[in-house]
Design a protein around this motif. Sequence first.
Motif, mmCIF file in Angstrom:
data_model
loop_
_atom_site.group_PDB
_atom_site.id
_atom_site.type_symbol
_atom_site.label_atom_id
_atom_site.label_comp_id
_atom_site.label_asym_id
_atom_site.label_seq_id
_atom_site.Cartn_x
_atom_site.Cartn_y
_atom_site.Cartn_z
ATOM 1 N N GLU A 136 0.865 -1.176 0.000
ATOM 2 C CA GLU A 136 0.000 0.000 0.000
ATOM 3 C C GLU A 136 0.903 1.228 0.000
ATOM 4 O O GLU A 136 1.892 1.269 0.725
ATOM 5 C CB GLU A 136 -0.899 0.048 1.246
ATOM 6 C CG GLU A 136 -1.983 -0.974 1.260
ATOM 7 C CD GLU A 136 -2.931 -0.809 2.444
ATOM 8 O OE1 GLU A 136 -2.678 0.036 3.333
ATOM 9 O OE2 GLU A 136 -3.935 -1.534 2.473
ATOM 10 N N ARG A 180 0.944 5.151 0.870
ATOM 11 C CA ARG A 180 0.176 6.145 1.620
ATOM 12 C C ARG A 180 0.788 7.530 1.446
ATOM 13 O O ARG A 180 2.002 7.682 1.372
ATOM 14 C CB ARG A 180 0.150 5.786 3.098
ATOM 15 C CG ARG A 180 -0.576 4.492 3.355
ATOM 16 C CD ARG A 180 -0.494 4.071 4.816
ATOM 17 N NE ARG A 180 -1.147 2.790 4.976
ATOM 18 C CZ ARG A 180 -2.299 2.630 5.604
ATOM 19 N NH1 ARG A 180 -2.904 3.649 6.160
ATOM 20 N NH2 ARG A 180 -2.836 1.446 5.696
ATOM 21 N N GLU A 181 -0.094 8.498 1.393
ATOM 22 C CA GLU A 181 0.300 9.904 1.352
ATOM 23 C C GLU A 181 -0.542 10.633 2.387
ATOM 24 O O GLU A 181 -1.780 10.580 2.325
ATOM 25 C CB GLU A 181 0.083 10.492 -0.046
ATOM 26 C CG GLU A 181 0.955 9.830 -1.108
ATOM 27 C CD GLU A 181 0.622 10.265 -2.524
ATOM 28 O OE1 GLU A 181 -0.088 11.281 -2.702
ATOM 29 O OE2 GLU A 181 1.058 9.563 -3.452
ATOM 30 N N ASP A 182 0.129 11.271 3.337
ATOM 31 C CA ASP A 182 -0.571 11.962 4.426
ATOM 32 C C ASP A 182 -1.591 11.056 5.107
ATOM 33 O O ASP A 182 -2.709 11.466 5.420
ATOM 34 C CB ASP A 182 -1.243 13.246 3.918
ATOM 35 C CG ASP A 182 -0.245 14.245 3.354
ATOM 36 O OD1 ASP A 182 0.861 14.362 3.939
ATOM 37 O OD2 ASP A 182 -0.560 14.889 2.344
ATOM 38 N N GLY A 183 -1.222 9.792 5.317
ATOM 39 C CA GLY A 183 -2.075 8.844 6.014
ATOM 40 C C GLY A 183 -3.165 8.213 5.173
ATOM 41 O O GLY A 183 -3.894 7.341 5.646
ATOM 42 N N LYS A 184 -3.297 8.599 3.926
ATOM 43 C CA LYS A 184 -4.351 8.059 3.058
ATOM 44 C C LYS A 184 -3.736 7.110 2.025
ATOM 45 O O LYS A 184 -2.724 7.437 1.403
ATOM 46 C CB LYS A 184 -5.071 9.205 2.335
ATOM 47 C CG LYS A 184 -6.199 8.730 1.444
ATOM 48 C CD LYS A 184 -6.923 9.884 0.774
ATOM 49 C CE LYS A 184 -8.032 9.352 -0.115
ATOM 50 N NZ LYS A 184 -8.720 10.382 -0.856
ATOM 51 N N VAL A 185 -4.371 5.950 1.838
ATOM 52 C CA VAL A 185 -3.898 5.004 0.820
ATOM 53 C C VAL A 185 -4.208 5.590 -0.551
ATOM 54 O O VAL A 185 -5.361 5.856 -0.885
ATOM 55 C CB VAL A 185 -4.562 3.615 0.986
ATOM 56 C CG1 VAL A 185 -4.099 2.671 -0.126
ATOM 57 C CG2 VAL A 185 -4.252 3.023 2.350
#
Length: 163
Positions: A39, A41-46
């Motif tokens: 996965e 992730r960028e800034d906590g978002k997948v």
Amino acid sequence: MDRQVPPLDGVHHLKLPVCDLERSREWFQSRLGYVTAMEFREDGKVMGLALNHANGGPRLALRLDPTKAAASSGFDFFSIGVPTKDALDQLSERLTELGDTHSGVQVASLGWILPGLSDPDGHEIRFYTTESHKKAPEGQVYIVDKARPSGDPSTTKQLPAVL
């Protein structure tokens, strides 16, 4: 080896833009047997997934990008190889049983093709056999006339390879 030709090592992975990562993950898993390997992730978002296939399929990456997914709907980015016509027939039957529409197994220039399957974002996923029913001439360019069907119903089951 010619020093002007760089060494390459096959296709590392295929990548598709998608509108909904979870929906696409589930589709590729349930239809083709892909499993999530990574996965991103960028800034906590997948924002992306890397998928592996346990039985010879190419690695696949899915990137959350609804704008590009919508813009590329209907386009066939790649074709996935299937070893034999029997395996392609089995895949066709499986997809039909799962309720997916497609154009059925057809004769192509050198092997067989299963076109007309769309992923959840409308990208066409095509399958070609690596098994051939005839051999392309060696040492020359193999010319395919009428690479797209003409609309004549008698030609729709005899499609040559389409790039």
